[in-house]
Design a protein around this motif. Structure first.
Motif, PDB file in Angstrom:
ATOM      1  N   VAL A 128      48.434  34.188  38.724  1.00  0.00           N
ATOM      2  CA  VAL A 128      47.754  34.606  37.695  1.00  0.00           C
ATOM      3  C   VAL A 128      47.608  36.203  37.220  1.00  0.00           C
ATOM      4  O   VAL A 128      47.535  36.675  38.545  1.00  0.00           O
ATOM      5  CB  VAL A 128      46.013  33.829  37.366  1.00  0.00           C
ATOM      6  CG1 VAL A 128      46.438  32.734  37.463  1.00  0.00           C
ATOM      7  CG2 VAL A 128      45.678  34.584  39.263  1.00  0.00           C
ATOM      8  N   GLY A 130      47.213  37.740  34.099  1.00  0.00           N
ATOM      9  CA  GLY A 130      46.063  38.160  33.160  1.00  0.00           C
ATOM     10  C   GLY A 130      44.576  39.099  33.126  1.00  0.00           C
ATOM     11  O   GLY A 130      44.230  39.743  32.032  1.00  0.00           O
ATOM     12  N   GLN A 132      42.707  42.643  33.862  1.00  0.00           N
ATOM     13  CA  GLN A 132      42.678  43.649  33.090  1.00  0.00           C
ATOM     14  C   GLN A 132      43.088  45.237  33.780  1.00  0.00           C
ATOM     15  O   GLN A 132      43.076  46.044  33.619  1.00  0.00           O
ATOM     16  CB  GLN A 132      41.413  44.109  32.597  1.00  0.00           C
ATOM     17  CG  GLN A 132      40.766  42.930  31.488  1.00  0.00           C
ATOM     18  CD  GLN A 132      39.928  43.403  30.952  1.00  0.00           C
ATOM     19  OE1 GLN A 132      38.627  43.358  31.616  1.00  0.00           O
ATOM     20  NE2 GLN A 132      39.319  43.782  29.850  1.00  0.00           N
ATOM     21  N   SER A 134      41.394  46.926  35.924  1.00  0.00           N
ATOM     22  CA  SER A 134      40.720  48.311  35.469  1.00  0.00           C
ATOM     23  C   SER A 134      40.125  49.271  36.739  1.00  0.00           C
ATOM     24  O   SER A 134      40.209  50.480  36.045  1.00  0.00           O
ATOM     25  CB  SER A 134      39.275  47.800  34.647  1.00  0.00           C
ATOM     26  OG  SER A 134      38.927  46.981  35.886  1.00  0.00           O
ATOM     27  N   ARG A 135      40.492  48.831  37.893  1.00  0.00           N
ATOM     28  CA  ARG A 135      40.183  49.119  38.868  1.00  0.00           C
ATOM     29  C   ARG A 135      41.095  50.846  39.710  1.00  0.00           C
ATOM     30  O   ARG A 135      41.221  51.630  40.038  1.00  0.00           O
ATOM     31  CB  ARG A 135      39.458  48.737  40.088  1.00  0.00           C
ATOM     32  CG  ARG A 135      37.751  48.545  39.945  1.00  0.00           C
ATOM     33  CD  ARG A 135      37.605  47.254  40.978  1.00  0.00           C
ATOM     34  NE  ARG A 135      38.242  45.607  40.746  1.00  0.00           N
ATOM     35  CZ  ARG A 135      37.915  45.129  41.858  1.00  0.00           C
ATOM     36  NH1 ARG A 135      37.645  45.593  42.679  1.00  0.00           N
ATOM     37  NH2 ARG A 135      38.762  43.269  41.279  1.00  0.00           N
ATOM     38  N   GLN A 210      46.644  32.909  29.031  1.00  0.00           N
ATOM     39  CA  GLN A 210      44.774  33.010  28.852  1.00  0.00           C
ATOM     40  C   GLN A 210      44.280  33.171  27.774  1.00  0.00           C
ATOM     41  O   GLN A 210      44.424  34.328  26.550  1.00  0.00           O
ATOM     42  CB  GLN A 210      44.369  33.210  30.164  1.00  0.00           C
ATOM     43  CG  GLN A 210      43.845  34.835  30.269  1.00  0.00           C
ATOM     44  CD  GLN A 210      43.337  34.671  31.381  1.00  0.00           C
ATOM     45  OE1 GLN A 210      44.379  36.032  32.213  1.00  0.00           O
ATOM     46  NE2 GLN A 210      41.943  34.791  31.419  1.00  0.00           N
ATOM     47  N   GLY A 237      39.075  35.524  33.354  1.00  0.00           N
ATOM     48  CA  GLY A 237      39.386  35.249  33.600  1.00  0.00           C
ATOM     49  C   GLY A 237      39.827  34.242  35.418  1.00  0.00           C
ATOM     50  O   GLY A 237      40.703  33.704  33.651  1.00  0.00           O
ATOM     51  N   LYS A 421      43.899  46.573  45.071  1.00  0.00           N
ATOM     52  CA  LYS A 421      42.793  46.653  43.716  1.00  0.00           C
ATOM     53  C   LYS A 421      42.347  47.538  43.223  1.00  0.00           C
ATOM     54  O   LYS A 421      41.954  48.112  41.952  1.00  0.00           O
ATOM     55  CB  LYS A 421      41.474  45.823  44.138  1.00  0.00           C
ATOM     56  CG  LYS A 421      41.617  44.703  44.809  1.00  0.00           C
ATOM     57  CD  LYS A 421      41.616  43.212  44.149  1.00  0.00           C
ATOM     58  CE  LYS A 421      41.792  42.162  44.507  1.00  0.00           C
ATOM     59  NZ  LYS A 421      41.515  41.150  43.540  1.00  0.00           N
TER      60      LYS A 421
HETATM   61  P1  UTP Z   1      40.830  40.472  39.936  1.00  0.00           P
HETATM   62  O1  UTP Z   1      39.454  39.590  40.248  1.00  0.00           O
HETATM   63  O2  UTP Z   1      40.914  41.356  40.663  1.00  0.00           O
HETATM   64  O3  UTP Z   1      40.265  41.404  38.454  1.00  0.00           O
HETATM   65  O4  UTP Z   1      41.988  39.856  39.583  1.00  0.00           O
HETATM   66  P2  UTP Z   1      41.841  42.597  37.719  1.00  0.00           P
HETATM   67  O5  UTP Z   1      41.003  42.126  35.961  1.00  0.00           O
HETATM   68  O6  UTP Z   1      42.965  42.149  37.871  1.00  0.00           O
HETATM   69  O7  UTP Z   1      40.901  43.582  38.627  1.00  0.00           O
HETATM   70  P3  UTP Z   1      39.628  44.593  37.908  1.00  0.00           P
HETATM   71  O8  UTP Z   1      38.885  43.959  37.971  1.00  0.00           O
HETATM   72  O9  UTP Z   1      39.590  44.593  35.867  1.00  0.00           O
HETATM   73  O10 UTP Z   1      40.212  45.619  38.166  1.00  0.00           O
HETATM   74  C1  UTP Z   1      42.361  39.277  40.428  1.00  0.00           C
HETATM   75  C2  UTP Z   1      44.001  38.125  40.188  1.00  0.00           C
HETATM   76  O11 UTP Z   1      43.313  37.169  39.600  1.00  0.00           O
HETATM   77  C3  UTP Z   1      44.257  37.379  37.987  1.00  0.00           C
HETATM   78  C4  UTP Z   1      44.465  39.095  37.371  1.00  0.00           C
HETATM   79  O12 UTP Z   1      45.251  39.368  37.045  1.00  0.00           O
HETATM   80  C5  UTP Z   1      44.654  39.017  39.699  1.00  0.00           C
HETATM   81  O13 UTP Z   1      45.651  38.685  40.076  1.00  0.00           O
HETATM   82  N1  UTP Z   1      43.149  37.678  36.685  1.00  0.00           N
HETATM   83  C6  UTP Z   1      41.627  37.923  36.520  1.00  0.00           C
HETATM   84  C7  UTP Z   1      43.378  37.205  35.350  1.00  0.00           C
HETATM   85  O14 UTP Z   1      44.304  36.517  35.289  1.00  0.00           O
HETATM   86  N2  UTP Z   1      42.995  36.869  34.761  1.00  0.00           N
HETATM   87  C8  UTP Z   1      41.474  37.076  34.730  1.00  0.00           C
HETATM   88  O15 UTP Z   1      41.001  37.021  33.150  1.00  0.00           O
HETATM   89  C9  UTP Z   1      40.804  37.879  35.246  1.00  0.00           C
END
Ligand code: UTP
Length: 508
Positions: A128, A130, A132, A134-135, A210, A237, A421
């Motif tokens: 997975v 998808g 963002q 963002s951190r 997704q 998510g 992260k």
């Molecule tokens: P995180 O929960 O770390 O979120 O995703 P993120 O979006 O990568 O980072 P932040 O929170 O914005 O900093 C954990 C895993 O779940 C995937 C991410 O790509 C990562 O592999 N994921 C998360 C998705 O595939 N889709 C989503 O909508 C959210």
């Protein structure tokens, strides 16, 4: 929050006035759809839009589930959390690393079962990617982030080369499914094309996109817009994987291919043992429907979701939702009572996924408050400094309680888990590269090589070993058996027994 949904600066009469000369029946239809929910402001600029833009906005509006959005806005926040009666919570049974001869023999048998599953093409891999990110704040999909300690190879390359190495080892083109989001899909596909799929064949790799959820203003509940013709949509998510598997036809495809087990992993952990035969074998021999890898906690408040048992089912509880007394509670040996931290590496039985994805609408949404860029009521682009928006995500682990049989396997964190992260501090490029160097150093040491370390035991040279050279310490052992000492940085891109370095007895 103000739930009457009347926007400041977006009075519906203003919107109607701005579009007074619009005779477009599409506009009328959209208005009627939005009006009961107080969201007509998204049509504010309709009169300025060209045909393509109108079509795009209309499609986004038509795809909205406004009833669900309304419910999520009105629901108390507790309804969007995992609420358990903690008096009834207990710890799950955890399969720990083998410590007796009998357990070790059982592991060897499981390993062979896992290898057989891989060899016979009954396993597919699902990443997975998808999110963002963002951190981290990287420009581009997180998987494109350069993480190799020496080569700067990307996260995607590392994962791809592990899959290529496994495919070679088991003489089977393992199928790799990658979930992207509408925001990063094109850039992800382009990256793979540019890099020639990192040696995999293009038909081994399949991308699927997704779903999304709209972001709304956190104070007014109004839909935010990214442009005058686009809503601010966020990926729904990692739980969106469960919906997308079905809507994108992946489940049917897997079934036709005879796949029985799906190995799930996330893009940000370069230490992940993709397609781990032992874990697969443990899953298969235990008859589990879902398996999870977990680690012990470093400290009471480590931000790591914990697996718990509750009323006969398994649940994954976010660390923010665990009461402090449970975070700190220890057993008679001094270990944390809750000590099964989720590292987001799972195996799913396909038959289970078929059943679970039929009921995916029942999965909860979790509310998050985030920074989401938007255009204001004057049509000006705003990139806020502070969290301005509510968005909702589904989590993949919320299907856990639906499984009759769950296997929880504890692994060694240093061997398999250091996710990327943040831009700095914990789980940042620095810690991830250090974890990779340490891992490779231990492989070399297990193969008999001396690796330079400082007085606190940290490796002092950069080391990088391509997955095409070794996937684990055992792969490396045969290759470096003539070597004794490492003096400087070491990059292994080619198997050593095929390169001139084997003639020397040290590497520098
Ligand atoms: P995180 O929960 O770390 O979120 O995703 P993120 O979006 O990568 O980072 P932040 O929170 O914005 O900093 C954990 C895993 O779940 C995937 C991410 O790509 C990562 O592999 N994921 C998360 C998705 O595939 N889709 C989503 O909508 C959210």
């Amino acid at each position: 929050m103000n739930n009457n949904l009347q926007p400041s600066g977006h009075d519906p009469t203003d919107v109607a006035a701005a579009n007074a000369n619009t005779t477009d029946p599409l506009y009328q239809r959209l208005w009627q759809r939005l009006a009961p929910f107080g969201q007509t402001h998204v049509l504010r600029w309709w009169h300025e839009l060209n045909t393509d833009q109108r079509v795009e906005l209309a499609a986004q509006i038509e795809a909205l589930d406004l009833d669900t959005l309304q419910r999520l806005l009105q629901e108390p926040i507790e309804a969007q959390r995992t609420t358990l009666d903690w008096n009834q919570v207990c710890c799950p049974r955890v399969l720990r690393p083998a410590s007796t001869l009998e357990e070790w023999q059982r592991q060897r048998r499981a390993f062979a079962v896992g290898e057989d599953a891989l060899r016979s093409g009954r396993v597919a891999l699902c990443l997975v990617a998808g999110g963002q990110g963002s951190r981290l704040g990287h420009d581009g999909p997180k998987g494109t982030f350069p993480i190799g300690p020496i080569t700067q190879r990307s996260l995607f390359q590392l994962h791809a080369q592990k899959i290529l190495a496994l495919s070679r080892r088991y003489q089977v083109p393992l199928r790799w499914y990658i979930m992207t989001s509408p925001d990063n899909d094109a850039a992800t596909r382009e990256f793979f094309i540019q890099h020639n799929y990192f040696g995999l064949s293009a038909d081994q790799v399949k991308f699927f996109v997704q779903g999304t959820m709209p972001a709304v203003d956190k104070d007014t509940g109004k839909l935010l817009m990214r442009t005058k013709w686009q809503l601010a949509l966020c990926p729904d998510g990692h739980g969106g994987f469960l919906t997308a598997l079905r809507t994108e036809g992946i489940l049917d495809e897997l079934q036709q291919l005879g796949v029985q087990w799906l190995f799930y992993f996330q893009v940000d952990n370069p230490l992940v043992k993709v397609g781990d035969p032992l874990f697969l074998g443990q899953h298969i021999t235990s008859g589990a429907e879902i398996s999870l890898k977990v680690v012990r906690r470093r400290h009471a408040y480590e931000p790591l979701g914990q697996v718990v048992c509750y009323q006969g089912s398994h649940y994954l509880v976010e660390y923010t939702e665990i009461p402090p007394e449970w975070q700190e509670r220890r057993d008679s040996s001094g270990n944390f009572l809750l000590n099964a931290g989720n590292i987001a590496v799972h195996i799913f039985d396909l038959a289970f996924l078929q059943r679970a994805t039929e009921h995916v609408r029942a999965l909860p949404y979790h509310r998050a408050i985030k920074k989401v860029p938007f255009i204001d009521s004057d049509g000006e682009y705003r990139d806020p400094y502070e969290a301005n928006a509510l968005k909702w995500e589904r989590f993949v682990f919320d299907v856990l309680p639906w499984a009759q049989r769950v296997l929880v396997v504890e692994i060694e964190r240093a061997e398999e888990f250091e996710p990327l992260k943040n831009a700095s501090g914990e789980h940042s490029p620095e810690t991830v590269r250090a974890a990779l160097c340490e891992l490779y150093a231990r492989w070399l040491e297990q193969a008999g090589l001396r690796v330079p370390r400082d007085s606190s035991g940290r490796v002092t040279v950069a080391i990088e070993i391509s997955p095409l050279v070794a996937l684990d310490a055992a792969d490396l052992r045969d290759q470096v058996e003539h070597l004794h000492e490492l003096h400087g940085p070491l990059l292994l891109e080619e198997p050593l027994n095929e390169s001139p370095a084997t003639s020397s007895d040290s590497l520098s």
